[in-house]
Design a protein around this motif. Structure first.
Motif, PDB file in Angstrom:
ATOM      1  N   TYR A  95       3.232   0.191   8.481  1.00 60.86           N
ATOM      2  CA  TYR A  95       2.240   1.156   7.995  1.00 60.86           C
ATOM      3  C   TYR A  95       1.715   1.892   9.220  1.00 60.86           C
ATOM      4  O   TYR A  95       1.388   1.273  10.235  1.00 60.86           O
ATOM      5  CB  TYR A  95       1.052   0.462   7.319  1.00 60.86           C
ATOM      6  CG  TYR A  95       1.367  -0.228   6.023  1.00 60.86           C
ATOM      7  CD1 TYR A  95       1.864   0.476   4.928  1.00 60.86           C
ATOM      8  CD2 TYR A  95       1.135  -1.588   5.867  1.00 60.86           C
ATOM      9  CE1 TYR A  95       2.129  -0.153   3.730  1.00 60.86           C
ATOM     10  CE2 TYR A  95       1.401  -2.229   4.670  1.00 60.86           C
ATOM     11  CZ  TYR A  95       1.894  -1.509   3.607  1.00 60.86           C
ATOM     12  OH  TYR A  95       2.158  -2.140   2.419  1.00 60.86           O
TER      13      TYR A  95
ATOM     14  N   SER B 175      -7.385  -2.911   0.121  1.00 58.86           N
ATOM     15  CA  SER B 175      -7.807  -1.641  -0.482  1.00 58.86           C
ATOM     16  C   SER B 175      -9.319  -1.536  -0.405  1.00 58.86           C
ATOM     17  O   SER B 175     -10.013  -2.558  -0.340  1.00 58.86           O
ATOM     18  CB  SER B 175      -7.403  -1.595  -1.957  1.00 58.86           C
ATOM     19  OG  SER B 175      -6.028  -1.755  -2.093  1.00 58.86           O
ATOM     20  N   THR B 176      -9.836  -0.315  -0.438  1.00 54.50           N
ATOM     21  CA  THR B 176     -11.289  -0.161  -0.514  1.00 54.50           C
ATOM     22  C   THR B 176     -11.753  -0.696  -1.862  1.00 54.50           C
ATOM     23  O   THR B 176     -10.989  -0.723  -2.824  1.00 54.50           O
ATOM     24  CB  THR B 176     -11.708   1.322  -0.355  1.00 54.50           C
ATOM     25  OG1 THR B 176     -11.001   2.104  -1.304  1.00 54.50           O
ATOM     26  CG2 THR B 176     -11.456   1.833   1.043  1.00 54.50           C
TER      27      THR B 176
ATOM     28  N   PHE C   3       0.843  -1.189   0.000  1.00 49.75           N
ATOM     29  CA  PHE C   3       0.000   0.000   0.000  1.00 49.75           C
ATOM     30  C   PHE C   3       0.879   1.239   0.000  1.00 49.75           C
ATOM     31  O   PHE C   3       2.053   1.183   0.352  1.00 49.75           O
ATOM     32  CB  PHE C   3      -0.922  -0.024   1.224  1.00 49.75           C
ATOM     33  CG  PHE C   3      -1.772  -1.268   1.304  1.00 49.75           C
ATOM     34  CD1 PHE C   3      -2.823  -1.461   0.423  1.00 49.75           C
ATOM     35  CD2 PHE C   3      -1.514  -2.249   2.246  1.00 49.75           C
ATOM     36  CE1 PHE C   3      -3.603  -2.609   0.484  1.00 49.75           C
ATOM     37  CE2 PHE C   3      -2.279  -3.400   2.311  1.00 49.75           C
ATOM     38  CZ  PHE C   3      -3.333  -3.582   1.435  1.00 49.75           C
ATOM     39  N   GLN C   4       0.291   2.345  -0.381  1.00 46.77           N
ATOM     40  CA  GLN C   4       1.020   3.606  -0.505  1.00 46.77           C
ATOM     41  C   GLN C   4       0.518   4.606   0.542  1.00 46.77           C
ATOM     42  O   GLN C   4      -0.608   4.509   1.013  1.00 46.77           O
ATOM     43  CB  GLN C   4       0.785   4.217  -1.897  1.00 46.77           C
ATOM     44  CG  GLN C   4       1.033   3.276  -3.062  1.00 46.77           C
ATOM     45  CD  GLN C   4       2.458   2.788  -3.112  1.00 46.77           C
ATOM     46  OE1 GLN C   4       3.392   3.558  -2.911  1.00 46.77           O
ATOM     47  NE2 GLN C   4       2.635   1.505  -3.365  1.00 46.77           N
TER      48      GLN C   4
ATOM     49  N   VAL D 138      -6.668   5.464   6.607  1.00 49.98           N
ATOM     50  CA  VAL D 138      -5.773   6.054   5.614  1.00 49.98           C
ATOM     51  C   VAL D 138      -4.340   5.781   6.058  1.00 49.98           C
ATOM     52  O   VAL D 138      -4.003   5.981   7.226  1.00 49.98           O
ATOM     53  CB  VAL D 138      -5.989   7.582   5.505  1.00 49.98           C
ATOM     54  CG1 VAL D 138      -5.014   8.191   4.524  1.00 49.98           C
ATOM     55  CG2 VAL D 138      -7.405   7.904   5.118  1.00 49.98           C
TER      56      VAL D 138
ATOM     57  N   ASP E 295      -1.205   7.761   1.914  1.00 55.66           N
ATOM     58  CA  ASP E 295      -2.465   8.436   1.543  1.00 55.66           C
ATOM     59  C   ASP E 295      -3.499   7.497   0.916  1.00 55.66           C
ATOM     60  O   ASP E 295      -4.580   7.935   0.541  1.00 55.66           O
ATOM     61  CB  ASP E 295      -2.251   9.644   0.621  1.00 55.66           C
ATOM     62  CG  ASP E 295      -1.535  10.784   1.334  1.00 55.66           C
ATOM     63  OD1 ASP E 295      -1.678  10.897   2.569  1.00 55.66           O
ATOM     64  OD2 ASP E 295      -0.828  11.543   0.657  1.00 55.66           O
ATOM     65  N   GLN E 296      -3.193   6.217   0.822  1.00 59.90           N
ATOM     66  CA  GLN E 296      -4.159   5.258   0.276  1.00 59.90           C
ATOM     67  C   GLN E 296      -5.172   4.885   1.362  1.00 59.90           C
ATOM     68  O   GLN E 296      -4.818   4.704   2.518  1.00 59.90           O
ATOM     69  CB  GLN E 296      -3.435   3.995  -0.206  1.00 59.90           C
ATOM     70  CG  GLN E 296      -4.365   2.978  -0.824  1.00 59.90           C
ATOM     71  CD  GLN E 296      -3.620   1.757  -1.357  1.00 59.90           C
ATOM     72  OE1 GLN E 296      -2.393   1.724  -1.392  1.00 59.90           O
ATOM     73  NE2 GLN E 296      -4.376   0.766  -1.764  1.00 59.90           N
ATOM     74  N   LYS E 297      -6.443   4.770   0.951  1.00 58.20           N
ATOM     75  CA  LYS E 297      -7.487   4.331   1.878  1.00 58.20           C
ATOM     76  C   LYS E 297      -7.514   2.806   1.866  1.00 58.20           C
ATOM     77  O   LYS E 297      -7.472   2.185   0.815  1.00 58.20           O
ATOM     78  CB  LYS E 297      -8.842   4.897   1.477  1.00 58.20           C
ATOM     79  CG  LYS E 297      -8.862   6.391   1.683  1.00 58.20           C
ATOM     80  CD  LYS E 297     -10.227   6.990   1.532  1.00 58.20           C
ATOM     81  CE  LYS E 297     -10.040   8.464   1.719  1.00 58.20           C
ATOM     82  NZ  LYS E 297     -11.011   9.271   2.065  1.00 58.20           N
ATOM     83  N   VAL E 298      -7.561   2.247   3.068  1.00 55.63           N
ATOM     84  CA  VAL E 298      -7.582   0.795   3.224  1.00 55.63           C
ATOM     85  C   VAL E 298      -8.669   0.411   4.227  1.00 55.63           C
ATOM     86  O   VAL E 298      -9.140   1.245   4.995  1.00 55.63           O
ATOM     87  CB  VAL E 298      -6.213   0.246   3.711  1.00 55.63           C
ATOM     88  CG1 VAL E 298      -5.133   0.456   2.664  1.00 55.63           C
ATOM     89  CG2 VAL E 298      -5.810   0.851   5.041  1.00 55.63           C
TER      90      VAL E 298
END
Length: 165
Positions: A39, A64-65, A7-8, A22, A10-13
């Protein structure tokens, strides 16, 4: 960090049974003789920040969403016919709790659907009511992000489908 999915910032998970968060940062923390990447995930619903080892994220069910299409499929599932669920509330509770821990949006939608309809027949026991409320919140949060709609709009969409019989 040789995991197939990373995951990166600012990514929503989605963190199963915790909600949508986030990724605020990815940091290295010293543990024994090595550095481990973590994370840093902020969960708005509980105003909590958690640290999750990068190599444990998938194992913990963090994902991820869902896409817009998946969110719409979850909404469709709510209005479909369903199998009657066990009348023994303890068995039903455990079955739904296991689904909630799996964390897929379809599982969460099926919990909402079955417990909503069960509550129309008979009031839910307190633990089951809390489970229903948690599942509803998780569903609303993720669908509102995926469809880019307000939580109130999504709540209205969910109830419109639940009540359409």
């Amino acid at each position: 960090m040789s995991k197939s999915k990373s995951f990166q910032v600012d990514q929503k998970v989605v963190y199963p049974s915790q909600g949508v968060g986030v990724i605020r940062d990815i940091v290295q923390k010293k543990f024994k003789d090595s550095k481990i990447p973590y994370y840093i995930i902020y969960l708005e619903v509980t105003d909590m920040t958690i640290m999750v080892p990068v190599d444990k994220a998938i194992e913990l069910g963090i994902r991820s969403t869902v896409s817009r299409d998946e969110a719409l499929k979850a909404l469709e599932l709510i209005s479909e016919d369903y199998e009657p669920i066990p009348s023994d509330w303890k068995m039903r509770y455990q079955m739904n709790l296991d689904l909630l821990k799996k964390g897929s949006i379809r599982d969460i939608a099926s919990i909402v659907r079955s417990l909503y309809h069960r509550s129309r027949v008979k009031e839910l026991p307190i633990l089951e009511r809390k489970l229903y409320d948690s599942a509803m919140k998780l569903l609303e949060d993720e669908i509102s992000i995926s469809l880019k709609k307000s939580k109130e709009d999504v709540q209205n969409m969910i109830f419109a489908r639940l009540e359409a019989e």
